[in-house]
Design a protein around this motif. Structure first.
Motif, PDB file in Angstrom:
ATOM      1  N   CYS A 369      32.436 -22.273  13.182  1.00 61.94           N
ATOM      2  CA  CYS A 369      31.019 -22.067  12.838  1.00 61.94           C
ATOM      3  C   CYS A 369      30.887 -21.330  11.510  1.00 61.94           C
ATOM      4  CB  CYS A 369      30.313 -21.218  13.896  1.00 61.94           C
ATOM      5  SG  CYS A 369      30.329 -21.883  15.557  1.00 61.94           S
ATOM      6  N   GLY A 370      29.823 -21.630  10.793  1.00 58.36           N
ATOM      7  CA  GLY A 370      29.406 -20.766   9.703  1.00 58.36           C
ATOM      8  C   GLY A 370      28.644 -19.582  10.283  1.00 58.36           C
ATOM      9  N   ASP A 371      28.478 -18.543   9.493  1.00 54.11           N
ATOM     10  CA  ASP A 371      27.728 -17.390  10.006  1.00 54.11           C
ATOM     11  C   ASP A 371      26.268 -17.746  10.253  1.00 54.11           C
ATOM     12  OD1 ASP A 371      27.715 -17.647   7.206  1.00 54.11           O
ATOM     13  OD2 ASP A 371      27.235 -15.548   6.869  1.00 54.11           O
ATOM     14  N   MET A 393      36.229 -18.588  18.967  1.00 52.23           N
ATOM     15  CA  MET A 393      35.193 -18.898  17.986  1.00 52.23           C
ATOM     16  C   MET A 393      35.609 -18.342  16.625  1.00 52.23           C
ATOM     17  SD  MET A 393      33.100 -20.569  19.847  1.00 52.23           S
ATOM     18  CE  MET A 393      31.995 -20.880  18.461  1.00 52.23           C
ATOM     19  N   VAL A 394      35.796 -19.235  15.656  1.00 55.30           N
ATOM     20  CA  VAL A 394      36.180 -18.840  14.298  1.00 55.30           C
ATOM     21  C   VAL A 394      34.941 -18.941  13.416  1.00 55.30           C
ATOM     22  CG1 VAL A 394      37.720 -19.274  12.355  1.00 55.30           C
ATOM     23  CG2 VAL A 394      38.494 -19.754  14.696  1.00 55.30           C
ATOM     24  N   ILE A 395      34.532 -17.816  12.835  1.00 52.10           N
ATOM     25  CA  ILE A 395      33.313 -17.787  12.023  1.00 52.10           C
ATOM     26  C   ILE A 395      33.670 -17.690  10.542  1.00 52.10           C
ATOM     27  CG2 ILE A 395      31.161 -16.559  11.553  1.00 52.10           C
ATOM     28  CD1 ILE A 395      31.203 -15.623  14.445  1.00 52.10           C
ATOM     29  N   SER A 454      46.408 -16.041  22.441  1.00 50.70           N
ATOM     30  CA  SER A 454      47.266 -15.539  23.513  1.00 50.70           C
ATOM     31  C   SER A 454      46.476 -14.845  24.626  1.00 50.70           C
ATOM     32  CB  SER A 454      48.302 -14.561  22.949  1.00 50.70           C
ATOM     33  OG  SER A 454      47.681 -13.384  22.447  1.00 50.70           O
ATOM     34  N   PHE A 455      45.291 -14.308  24.303  1.00 52.12           N
ATOM     35  CA  PHE A 455      44.477 -13.625  25.311  1.00 52.12           C
ATOM     36  C   PHE A 455      43.654 -14.640  26.090  1.00 52.12           C
ATOM     37  CE2 PHE A 455      45.054  -9.849  22.572  1.00 52.12           C
ATOM     38  CZ  PHE A 455      45.484  -8.954  23.548  1.00 52.12           C
ATOM     39  N   ASN A 456      43.498 -14.400  27.364  1.00 54.89           N
ATOM     40  CA  ASN A 456      42.717 -15.290  28.221  1.00 54.89           C
ATOM     41  C   ASN A 456      41.282 -14.777  28.335  1.00 54.89           C
ATOM     42  OD1 ASN A 456      42.559 -17.637  29.807  1.00 54.89           O
ATOM     43  ND2 ASN A 456      42.685 -16.426  31.673  1.00 54.89           N
ATOM     44  N   GLN A 457      40.655 -14.542  27.159  1.00 52.34           N
ATOM     45  CA  GLN A 457      39.284 -14.028  27.102  1.00 52.34           C
ATOM     46  C   GLN A 457      38.515 -14.708  25.976  1.00 52.34           C
ATOM     47  OE1 GLN A 457      40.657  -9.567  27.240  1.00 52.34           O
ATOM     48  NE2 GLN A 457      38.443  -9.617  27.610  1.00 52.34           N
ATOM     49  N   PRO A 458      37.188 -14.739  26.070  1.00 56.05           N
ATOM     50  CA  PRO A 458      36.400 -15.242  24.934  1.00 56.05           C
ATOM     51  C   PRO A 458      36.653 -14.366  23.703  1.00 56.05           C
ATOM     52  CG  PRO A 458      35.034 -14.980  26.890  1.00 56.05           C
ATOM     53  CD  PRO A 458      36.332 -14.320  27.193  1.00 56.05           C
ATOM     54  N   ALA A 459      36.849 -15.003  22.561  1.00 58.35           N
ATOM     55  CA  ALA A 459      37.191 -14.254  21.348  1.00 58.35           C
ATOM     56  C   ALA A 459      36.421 -14.776  20.148  1.00 58.35           C
ATOM     57  CB  ALA A 459      38.689 -14.338  21.079  1.00 58.35           C
ATOM     58  N   ILE A 460      36.111 -13.838  19.247  1.00 57.53           N
ATOM     59  CA  ILE A 460      35.500 -14.185  17.961  1.00 57.53           C
ATOM     60  C   ILE A 460      36.420 -13.694  16.854  1.00 57.53           C
ATOM     61  CG2 ILE A 460      33.612 -13.663  16.359  1.00 57.53           C
ATOM     62  CD1 ILE A 460      31.707 -13.574  18.710  1.00 57.53           C
ATOM     63  N   ILE A 461      36.718 -14.602  15.910  1.00 59.55           N
ATOM     64  CA  ILE A 461      37.469 -14.224  14.716  1.00 59.55           C
ATOM     65  C   ILE A 461      36.521 -14.353  13.536  1.00 59.55           C
ATOM     66  CG2 ILE A 461      39.483 -14.719  13.283  1.00 59.55           C
ATOM     67  CD1 ILE A 461      40.693 -16.047  15.805  1.00 59.55           C
ATOM     68  N   ASP A 462      36.144 -13.211  12.990  1.00 63.07           N
ATOM     69  CA  ASP A 462      35.148 -13.125  11.918  1.00 63.07           C
ATOM     70  C   ASP A 462      35.886 -13.094  10.582  1.00 63.07           C
ATOM     71  OD1 ASP A 462      32.961 -12.619  10.339  1.00 63.07           O
ATOM     72  OD2 ASP A 462      32.665 -10.560  11.041  1.00 63.07           O
ATOM     73  N   VAL A 463      35.916 -14.244   9.898  1.00 60.03           N
ATOM     74  CA  VAL A 463      36.702 -14.372   8.673  1.00 60.03           C
ATOM     75  C   VAL A 463      35.776 -14.296   7.460  1.00 60.03           C
ATOM     76  CG1 VAL A 463      38.433 -15.715   7.442  1.00 60.03           C
ATOM     77  CG2 VAL A 463      38.269 -15.909   9.936  1.00 60.03           C
ATOM     78  N   CYS A 464      35.987 -13.295   6.617  1.00 55.06           N
ATOM     79  CA  CYS A 464      35.207 -13.154   5.381  1.00 55.06           C
ATOM     80  C   CYS A 464      35.786 -14.114   4.351  1.00 55.06           C
ATOM     81  CB  CYS A 464      35.275 -11.719   4.874  1.00 55.06           C
ATOM     82  SG  CYS A 464      34.645 -10.517   6.062  1.00 55.06           S
ATOM     83  N   ILE A 465      35.015 -15.137   3.990  1.00 58.40           N
ATOM     84  CA  ILE A 465      35.532 -16.171   3.088  1.00 58.40           C
ATOM     85  C   ILE A 465      34.834 -16.131   1.739  1.00 58.40           C
ATOM     86  CG2 ILE A 465      36.184 -17.732   4.968  1.00 58.40           C
ATOM     87  CD1 ILE A 465      33.640 -19.405   4.121  1.00 58.40           C
TER      88      ILE A 465
END
Length: 509
Positions: A369-371, A393-395, A454-465
């Motif tokens: 996703c975009g922000d 979720m990769v933002i 590796s984690f079995n949880q909902p995750a967000i990776i907030d990447v500043c691009i």
């Protein structure tokens, strides 16, 4: 994702109105949906009561079946008919239920209904297929444009492409019908497409449209022979003049053609574009494999590729991220690509990821996703946490509505009101009860993705691009001109453009 019926519920008024955007997505992408929408009690309809809206009117354009239930005895038969219609017409069926009817018990005997639905099978016409064989054998430079109708014919498509020596181009929602790294694959067409796909379309002498209603006809060749294969006869010749139309299932049609056609020895055209595509991939690697900061969006896709499982589902939002995913993620035929294709709704990435994980709990789900797109539905991350849905979720966080900025510039205008406020999505994820990773340097990207996987949880990776425009694989003259205009406007705005002094006798234009 499944082809099966989706069901949604709402109260009257605002609840029903909120359904419309998703239902138009279903209509445009031909997904069967049943809506059970509440309504004010029967004796209040027409009195301008609290939360009363004209339900049949607001659903009229989006629905293939749209009825209000007027008695409880009707309900079983009407639900049955609504479901059948949604499946038969691949669209939205709406039943409006006044509150008083929902509360009543059925007193009388109701008609029994069969729960079986048989989808019709359209057998392709042999004479039309034989005519197609004749055109294919004559062609020196055939090309295939495949759409979502080819998703159930992946093996047959690969064999057909090799047999007739034709490169394959795809529509956006069809990503994954052929492996991106297959030697005959040229990628997408159009503004999100590759240069080899654009050039091959210009060069071809036979266009084969397979299970697609591709709308951007300006990217299709002019005055060439065209064969169209589609299970829906209404699509044949709808957007492009067709010489041979085959109304039938892609899998059966391609299987028949593969049996009838000899292996083509005219492979110059295919080999030419195989070489061009190999060069294209090398050019893409130059951006993908950088290790610099600020991070480029291409680098993010490259690193996501490394953690993606062979059966991963990619739920991709609408915007610049669509271009980066379409162009740089190397799909396998065992993976799935989910997007709002015909309506192009921003905000579809997160709900698409949630739905994918619910439908296929044992498969890895990655949302891109975009922000801007993510913030439209970000509250639904709480839903993923509530139901313990381990989505990644990769933002792509560039603090702006990037696609709109690009479109404004492509029109020769200064970007207007496309900036967004700075926001830490990793901290938001943690506050919701999930995992959050903030990536500001390239060195942090790989370990964050690996940890989230590796984690079995909902995750967000907030990447500043880095803010980077998704330049098309082939720029038109008008686009080049517009970019030049926009650049000059920016310089004027900043007061940095110095014009040469006017010589005597000359006037500035």
């Amino acid at each position: 994702m499944t082809g099966k019926l989706g069901v949604c519920l709402s109260i009257a008024g605002p609840g029903a109105i909120h359904l419309l955007n998703g239902l138009y997505d279903a209509k445009k992408d031909h997904a069967p949906v049943l809506v059970l929408a509440g309504q004010v009690p029967t004796d209040q309809i027409g009195t301008d009561g609290f939360q009363e809206v004209n339900m049949e009117r607001i659903f009229d354009d989006v629905a293939v079946y749209n009825q209000q239930v007027v008695s409880e005895e009707q309900l079983p038969s009407m639900v049955n008919q609504a479901i059948r219609t949604a499946y038969a017409k691949k669209g939205v069926a709406v039943l409006t239920l006044p509150d008083d009817i929902s509360a009543e018990k059925i007193k009388n005997k109701v008609q029994k209904n069969a729960v079986l639905y048989e989808a019709p099978e359209l057998e392709p016409d042999t004479a039309a297929m034989q005519e197609a064989v004749t055109f294919i054998e004559k062609a020196k430079k055939p090309i295939i444009l495949a759409g979502t109708g080819a998703k159930q014919a992946k093996e047959e498509l690969a064999a057909f492409s090799d047999r007739i020596a034709a490169p394959v181009v795809i529509s956006l929602p069809a990503k994954g019908v052929m492996e991106d790294e297959h030697p005959n694959f040229l990628g997408n067409l159009g503004m999100i497409g590759t240069k080899p796909a654009y050039e091959a379309m210009e060069d071809t002498d036979l266009l084969i449209l397979l299970g697609t209603s591709y709308p951007y006809t300006e990217f299709l060749p002019e005055d060439v022979t065209c064969i169209q294969i589609d299970s829906n006869p209404l699509q044949i010749g709808k957007r492009y003049p067709v010489d041979v139309g085959i109304a039938g299932d892609s899998k059966k049609t391609l299987a028949w053609l593969n049996e009838q056609l000899p292996q083509s020895e005219k492979r110059d055209f295919l080999e030419k574009y195989q070489e061009k595509m190999a060069d294209w991939w090398e050019d893409m690697k130059a951006d993908e494999e950088q290790t610099s900061t600020p991070i480029k969006p291409q680098q993010v896709i490259h690193e996501v590729q490394k953690i993606a499982a062979d059966d991963a589902i990619l739920s991709v939002d609408v915007g610049n991220v669509t271009v980066w995913a379409a162009r740089h993620f190397r799909m396998k035929t065992t993976q799935d690509f989910l997007i709002s294709s015909w309506l192009g709704t921003m905000g579809c990435g997160l709900p698409g990821a949630i739905a994918s994980k619910q439908a296929f709990p044992d498969r890895q789900v990655i949302g891109l996703c975009g922000d801007g797109g993510f913030t439209m539905n970000m509250q639904d991350f709480l839903t993923a946490v509530k139901y313990n849905l381990p989505i990644i979720m990769v933002i792509f966080n560039n603090e702006r509505i990037g696609m709109i900025k690009y479109e404004q510039e492509a029109s020769g205008n200064l970007d207007y009101q496309t900036g967004l406020e700075s926001f830490n999505f990793a901290r938001f994820a943690e506050n919701c009860g999930g995992k959050g990773y903030r990536v500001e340097k390239f060195e942090e990207l790989k370990p964050s993705l690996e940890a989230a996987a590796s984690f079995n949880q909902p995750a967000i990776i907030d990447v500043c691009i880095e803010d980077e425009p998704p330049i098309p694989g082939k720029l038109s003259y008008d686009q080049v001109t517009s970019y030049s205009k926009q650049t000059i406007k920016k310089l004027f705005e900043k007061g940095k453009l110095e014009l040469p002094p006017v010589r005597k006798g000359l006037k500035r234009m």
